[in-house]
Structure formats: structure tokens, C-alpha cells
Design an enzyme around this catalytic site. Structure first.
Site, PDB file in Angstrom:
ATOM      1  N   ARG A  46      39.048  34.145  40.583  1.00  0.00           N
ATOM      2  CA  ARG A  46      39.969  35.243  40.272  1.00  0.00           C
ATOM      3  C   ARG A  46      39.398  36.571  40.758  1.00  0.00           C
ATOM      4  NH1 ARG A  46      45.294  36.080  39.190  1.00  0.00           N
ATOM      5  NH2 ARG A  46      45.690  37.275  37.287  1.00  0.00           N
ATOM      6  N   THR A  98      52.480  33.850  45.580  1.00  0.00           N
ATOM      7  CA  THR A  98      51.467  32.820  45.325  1.00  0.00           C
ATOM      8  C   THR A  98      51.857  31.490  45.973  1.00  0.00           C
ATOM      9  OG1 THR A  98      51.021  33.855  43.227  1.00  0.00           O
ATOM     10  CG2 THR A  98      50.146  31.677  43.462  1.00  0.00           C
ATOM     11  N   THR A 122      46.557  33.181  45.544  1.00  0.00           N
ATOM     12  CA  THR A 122      47.539  34.270  45.525  1.00  0.00           C
ATOM     13  C   THR A 122      46.945  35.559  46.076  1.00  0.00           C
ATOM     14  OG1 THR A 122      49.058  35.471  44.050  1.00  0.00           O
ATOM     15  CG2 THR A 122      46.883  35.020  43.177  1.00  0.00           C
ATOM     16  N   GLU A 154      46.233  42.330  42.603  1.00  0.00           N
ATOM     17  CA  GLU A 154      46.121  41.449  41.430  1.00  0.00           C
ATOM     18  C   GLU A 154      45.905  42.210  40.127  1.00  0.00           C
ATOM     19  OE1 GLU A 154      47.143  37.924  40.739  1.00  0.00           O
ATOM     20  OE2 GLU A 154      46.211  38.084  42.700  1.00  0.00           O
ATOM     21  N   ASP A 173      48.141  42.526  37.152  1.00  0.00           N
ATOM     22  CA  ASP A 173      48.262  41.503  36.102  1.00  0.00           C
ATOM     23  C   ASP A 173      47.590  41.931  34.792  1.00  0.00           C
ATOM     24  OD1 ASP A 173      49.760  39.803  37.613  1.00  0.00           O
ATOM     25  OD2 ASP A 173      48.276  38.215  37.772  1.00  0.00           O
ATOM     26  N   SER A 222      45.601  35.424  34.219  1.00  0.00           N
ATOM     27  CA  SER A 222      46.490  34.751  35.165  1.00  0.00           C
ATOM     28  C   SER A 222      47.343  33.718  34.444  1.00  0.00           C
ATOM     29  CB  SER A 222      45.658  34.058  36.235  1.00  0.00           C
ATOM     30  OG  SER A 222      46.470  33.240  37.053  1.00  0.00           O
ATOM     31  N   SER A 223      48.371  33.265  35.151  1.00  0.00           N
ATOM     32  CA  SER A 223      49.186  32.136  34.671  1.00  0.00           C
ATOM     33  C   SER A 223      49.015  30.910  35.544  1.00  0.00           C
ATOM     34  CB  SER A 223      50.665  32.524  34.690  1.00  0.00           C
ATOM     35  OG  SER A 223      50.885  33.629  33.869  1.00  0.00           O
ATOM     36  N   GLY A 251      54.681  31.382  40.901  1.00  0.00           N
ATOM     37  CA  GLY A 251      55.788  31.881  40.079  1.00  0.00           C
ATOM     38  C   GLY A 251      55.381  32.771  38.922  1.00  0.00           C
TER      39      GLY A 251
HETATM   40  N1  GLU Z   1      49.314  36.972  39.720  1.00  0.00           N
HETATM   41  C1  GLU Z   1      49.910  35.822  39.155  1.00  0.00           C
HETATM   42  C2  GLU Z   1      48.936  35.055  38.313  1.00  0.00           C
HETATM   43  O1  GLU Z   1      47.779  35.107  38.548  1.00  0.00           O
HETATM   44  C3  GLU Z   1      50.439  34.902  40.176  1.00  0.00           C
HETATM   45  C4  GLU Z   1      51.498  35.558  40.948  1.00  0.00           C
HETATM   46  C5  GLU Z   1      52.555  34.641  41.351  1.00  0.00           C
HETATM   47  O2  GLU Z   1      52.564  33.473  41.064  1.00  0.00           O
HETATM   48  O3  GLU Z   1      53.427  35.124  42.025  1.00  0.00           O
HETATM   49  O4  GLU Z   1      49.291  34.366  37.442  1.00  0.00           O
END
Ligand code: GLU
Length: 616
Positions: free
Chosen positions: A121, A425, A443, A464, A467, A488-489, A509
């Protein structure tokens, strides 16, 4: 309407378009439109499902899948193929992924039967103040768009080159130089531009024009590369070549590092842009000090399977894991589909409430990962679900300090969380003949990242750090702190059955990644779908909000029945692309006797590309 995403147009269309696009290049080095007589290339077709043996790769893009398969055919393993495919995506999907960003790499090692992860990350610079998102000129918060998204202040220290290097050291058979070769060649020779690449470039035109280096690369002659033209990125080829030869010190130290720090601290805006582009805090020391984190994956058992995910700093593993634990108490397979989806909608929202309350970078905040993944805690959360009525959203987080699995009380009112994560991403999945498996999501955050190409190097810097929560609250686990990783997700996931790979999957996403992964798992494990059906099925994304973002096809099918239970489904569609779709997943399922089924989206984002080393 689904957004068109035809990276590689059909031969007939290519020929037609090329006939009207054969203008001379006439633009800066680093990109290339077709010159006279340049017929472009005929790319491989997109195949969303491939069944076979000897190894498999699934990505959103045929060139990237081909790069990964080439590695597998030449004796590379799943980690080598993942790095090669990711680097290729840096060429063909430069607005979603690249060396200027970060990601999470999950690996199953067949020799030891263990799952390991690399957290690559992006991190906040050491000198990033907690009020970095406040405009010092006005004392008021920067606007999210355009101020923060197109800025230096949102650029985190990239983790992708270090991820690739470490993944190969730990698990690969190849070195970085060899693994980057296919992508280097691809960057040098170019790929055929499709509607989506052109459209994404046009969507970013104003901010790309704000930086000469970006405009030179992605807006040759002042326009987005035309459909059917060949797009070359010789600067990126040289960057890959240099990293391949010298290792990542060619990225994290020396001239390129000096340049990245300078660009972030003094954004090189063009003379005529009106965008504010706040400066950032990245230094050469931040780059030099960047390290990936190697950590244990999250692990839960679900209906006899072991589900491994990414531990914090991503919220993927804890949120997917908690929701599955909540769901395990109900026999979804025995319910009618509406009742099962109701359980999913509720379990996901309960897990999202806890994600917001508890999850951040564990190096900075105390994340109760064990509690969040405890079956006892999940049992207590599951008690809150009423089979006949939807809970009022947002629901409150649970109390991880006091739980005993006994049903008590209801859920109070939760907090509405601002969701600023983007839909960019990319996710890729690889497997080799020895049984090793990779699920890797990477991403640069927003489609087009921060908008800033590093001059002469052919890649975009991430944004980033958007986020982080944009409003600073000392009680918020995702508040800005210097040196910290924003939550993050991303949810690269590997599922084992009896200790052997059963499924590997993931998706882009933003926060919908979590629900996409969750829903695919439920579709496959509980609702009797094949993996092809599980990926294609219409999606809904319950994230503890009053309105549940859903694909139109999902609303058509389940809207009336779920509305009767009190769910408010609203069509997906972000302001930026107006795409009414959720996620762009890839997966591999492992069958008996080494059989692999690689799948990508049949339709979303124009479909992805799955491949196997030897077809069935
Ligand atoms: N920045 C997002 C994350 O780390 C991902 C961005 C995306 O999926 O478009 O979860």
C-alpha cells in the site's frame, strides 16, 4: 447502460477506424498514433472463460493475460506470471495501475500449503501534516474534486515496484528483469487503442492538460489517442528496463526518486491550467524508506472452506470475513433467493459498520482484527438481523470489547461515512502447474491517478491518500497521520478446501470491491452457481447506507421483493463515468486432477480475458 470497454476492437472495426486515423504521429516522444502505412495490430480476442491445465491467468486485458501465460509456458510460476501481467496492465491500463501506485498481493504456496501476503500500500509521507487536506490559504477544506484528486498532496509513496520485487524474491523463479520483459516489449511495441482507453483519456482531458508531461504522453497532438491507433510508451519501457536491470533502487533512489519528490512538491502545471493542484509532501527520504509489509492473511472458515484475505491496512479481509461469519449461521442454500439476499444485505452492512469504526492502518491504530473475525462476535451481530424487515441504515458498529455471542438488544443508529473511494483499480489472478496461486489487486486510486505523469518516465503518480478520511477526527481509525497507510477495500481472496486451492478471486471498485467479492463467494458457495455464473450475476453493494447501490439488472430481478422487506435499491452510476456496473472481477476455480477454470467478466467494462496454458 453498460459502459463500453472494447480495448481491442474487432478486426473489421479496427480496419475501418484505421482507414480514417492514419494521420502522422506529430506529437511528443513517449506515445504514438499510427503513422502512414501503420496497420496497427490485431490483438487476441477477449475470452472470458478458459478451462484447462498447466496454469491459468485472468485479467481485464488480453495483452496482460497473454504476458502472464507466456511466463507460465516458459517455466515461470504464478508469482512470476502475476508480476508480468501486472506490469503489462501498467502499459494497457495505465489509468488504473502502474509503478506509481500500490496494491495487495496474496499468494498460496503449494510446497508449504501456506498463504502469505504482501501489503504494498502507498504510505503518507513522513512530513504529511494531519491538516494536509485543509487549504492553508483559506483555512477551509480543499474540495475533493478537483483540488484533492488532482494534486501533489494526495500522492502516497508508491508500493508497487517494491511489491513486485519482494514477491519474486519470496515466491518467484524469475528475477525482476525477466518478469518485466514482456511488459517492456509491450510498452515499446504498443497496443491497439479501444473505445474505453480513448474515453477514459477524454474523461481526464482537463486534468491531463494541466501537466505538460501528461498531455505529451496521453493527449498526443492535443487529442486522446484514436480508437484503432497503436499506443506506444517508450518512456515506460525505459523505466521498466531500468528497474529490471538495477532493481527497485532505480525507482526508490537516485534521479527518478529526486524527480518524483520534486514533481509532488512542485507540481509541474502547464501555463494555462486553471486547476489549483495543491502541492504535496513526498520526499526522497520517504521513497528511500518505503518498505512493503509481509503479514499473515486474515483467515476464517466458512462452510468447511478456509477463506484467506488481506489483513489491514486493507479492510477487505476483515469485512468479507466478518460478513461471511455472520452469514454462516443461516442456511442460505435452503432459503429462497430473496431471503438469502436479505441476509447478505444485512450482514454486509453490519460488517461495514465495524469496518468504519475499527479499521485503519494497524501500525498506527489498534485494529481488533481477531475480534472482528471471531465467530462469537459474528453470532452476536447475526442476532440483529430480522428475517422479515431490513434494519434502519446506517446501523451502529458493535462493541468488540464486550461480546459473548448472546443475543441482546438492537442496533443503534450508526454514522454515515463519506465514501470517496473510486472505481478504478484492477485485479488479476494467476495459477501455475505446481499448484501455486496468486490473487493480486493493484491501483493508482482514481482513474488517471493524480493526473501527473513523471516527466520522461511514462507512468502516472497515484492519488491514493484521498482514501484517508477527508475530515480529520482523532477518533477515526482512518484519520490522516504521517507515514500511515490509508485504509483500503482491496480484497484479493484465496479459498482453500482441505488445504488445497478451491477459488482465487478479486475485483476493483473502491468500497464495492468488498461486496463484489462477498457476493461472488455467496453465489458460488451457497447459491449453487458455477464460477462463470457467479461472476456474471447482477450485483448489489450493501455498504450500510440507506440507499443500496445496485446494478439495474439486479433491481429488475430482485427490487420488488427486497423493497417489500424495506431495502432501498438505487441504480449504480458514478458521476465520473456514469457506469451502471459494479466491479470488474477475475477468478480461477480449481477442480480435480489439476483442472482450472479461469474466468473474467463476460460484459462489465467490456469484458475481461481469461486464459489457460493447455486447453481442456
Ligand atoms: N483506492 C481504493 C482502495 O484501495 C481502490 C480504488 C478502486 O478500486 O477504484 O480500496
Amino acid at each position: 447502460m453498460r459502459a463500453p470497454r472494447l480495448r481491442h476492437v474487432t478486426t473489421a472495426l479496427s480496419t475501418l477506424v484505421l482507414a480514417v486515423t492514419l494521420a502522422p504521429a506529430g506529437h511528443a516522444a513517449g506515445s504514438s498514433a499510427p503513422g502512414h502505412g501503420d496497420p496497427g495490430r490485431t490483438p487476441p480476442a477477449k475470452v472470458p472463460t478458459a478451462v484447462g491445465y498447466g496454469g491459468a491467468v485472468s485479467t481485464v486485458d488480453p495483452d496482460a493475460t497473454r504476458a502472464g501465460l507466456e511466463v507460465l509456458r516458459r517455466g515461470g510460476n504464478a508469482a512470476d506470471a502475476a508480476v508480468a501481467a501486472a506490469a503489462a496492465l501498467g502499459v494497457t491500463e495505465p489509468y488504473s495501475a502502474g509503478v506509481g501506485g500500490g496494491g495487495y498481493f496474496v499468494h498460496y504456496d503449494a510446497a508449504t500449503g501456506t498463504v502469505g501476503t504482501i501489503d504494498g500500500r502507498e504510505t503518507a509521507p513522513a512530513g504529511m501534516p494531519t491538516d494536509a487536506f485543509i487549504d492553508p490559504a483559506t483555512g477551509a477544506p480543499y474540495r475533493f474534486t478537483p483540488d484533492l484528486v488532482t494534486s501533489g498532496v494526495s500522492v502516497g509513496v508508491p508500493g508497487t515496484p517494491a511489491t513486485w520485487e519482494r514477491a519474486l524474491e519470496k515466491w518467484g523463479r524469475w528475477d525482476l528483469r525477466r518478469a518485466l520483459k514482456p511488459a517492456t516489449t509491450l510498452a515499446r511495441r504498443g497496443f491497439v487503442v479501444d473505445e474505453t482507453f480513448r474515453q477514459q483519456t477524454l474523461d481526464n482531458k482537463v486534468r491531463f492538460e494541466a501537466f505538460d508531461a501528461t498531455a505529451d504522453l496521453f493527449l498526443p497532438g492535443g487529442d486522446a489517442p484514436r480508437v484503432g491507433s497503436v499506443f506506444r510508451n517508450k518512456d515506460l519501457a525505459a523505466t521498466y528496463d531500468s528497474i529490471g536491470r538495477h532493481g527497485t533502487r532505480a525507482f526508490y533512489r537516485g534521479r527518478l526518486a529526486d524527480l518524483m519528490a520534486d514533481v509532488v512538491q512542485h507540481p509541474r502545471t502547464s501555463d494555462d491550467t486553471s486547476l489549483p493542484v495543491p502541492a504535496g509532501h513526498l520526499t526522497t527520504t520517504d521513497l528511500r524508506d518505503y518498505r512493503v509489509r509481509e503479514q499473515a492473511p486474515t483467515r476464517i472458515s466458512y462452510r468447511g472452506l478456509d477463506v484467506y484475505g488481506m489483513a489491514p491496512s486493507s479492510s477487505g479481509g476483515t469485512t468479507v470475513g466478518e460478513a461471511l461469519n455472520i452469514l454462516e449461521g443461516s442456511d442460505l442454500g435452503a432459503m429462497d433467493e430473496t431471503a438469502a439476499l436479505h441476509q447478505y444485505l444485512e450482514a454486509s452492512s453490519l460488517a461495514f459498520a465495524d469496518r468504519g469504526r475499527y479499521v485503519g492502518d494497524p501500525a498506527y491504530v489498534d485494529v481488533p482484527t481477531t475480534d472482528l473475525l471471531s465467530d462469537t462476535y459474528a453470532a452476536e451481530r447475526a442476532c440483529l438481523i430480522n428475517p422479515s424487515t431490513a434494519l434502519a441504515k446506517p446501523v451502529a458498529a458493535g462493541d468488540v470489547t464486550a461480546y459473548d455471542g448472546v443475543c441482546a438488544g438492537g442496533t443503534g443508529a450508526g454514522e454515515v461515512e463519506a465514501d470517496t473511494e473510486n472505481i478504478s483499480t484492477t485485479h488479476l489472478t494467476t495459477a501455475d502447474r505446481w499448484g501455486n496461486v496468486v490473487a493480486y489487486t493493484l491501483t493508482i486510486e482514481q482513474t488517471g491517478g493524480s493526473g501527473q505523469v513523471v516527466p520522461g518516465h511514462g507512468f502516472l503518480l497515484n492519488n491514493e491518500l484521498t482514501d484517508f478520511s477527508t475530515v480529520f477526527d482523532p477518533a477515526d481509525p482512518n484519520r490522516i497521520q504521517p507515514g500511515k497507510r490509508p485504509r483500503s477495500s482491496m480484497s484479493p481472496t484465496i479459498v482453500l478446501r482441505d488445504g488445497k486451492p478451491f477459488l482465487a478471486l478479486g475485483s476493483p471498485g473502491g468500497s464495492t470491491i468488498i461486496t463484489t467479492v462477498l457476493q461472488m463467494l455467496l453465489n458460488r458457495i451457497d447459491l449453487g452457481m458455477s464460477i462463470e455464473e457467479a461472476i456474471a450475476a447482477p450485483r448489489t453493494s450493501p455498504r450500510n447506507t440507506a440507499n443500496v447501490t445496485s446494478e439495474p439488472a439486479f433491481i429488475d430481478e430482485f427490487g420488488p421483493a427486497l423493497s417489500a422487506l424495506g431495502h432501498r435499491l438505487v441504480p449504480a452510476g458514478d458521476a465520473f463515468t456514469s457506469a451502471a456496473e459494479i466491479g470488474a472481477a477475475t477468478a480461477i476455480e480449481f477442480g480435480r486432477h489439476g483442472r482450472m477454470t479461469a474466468v473474467a467478466e463476460p460484459e462489465r467494462r467490456g469484458g475481461g480475458a481469461a486464459g489457460v496454458v493447455r486447453r481442456r
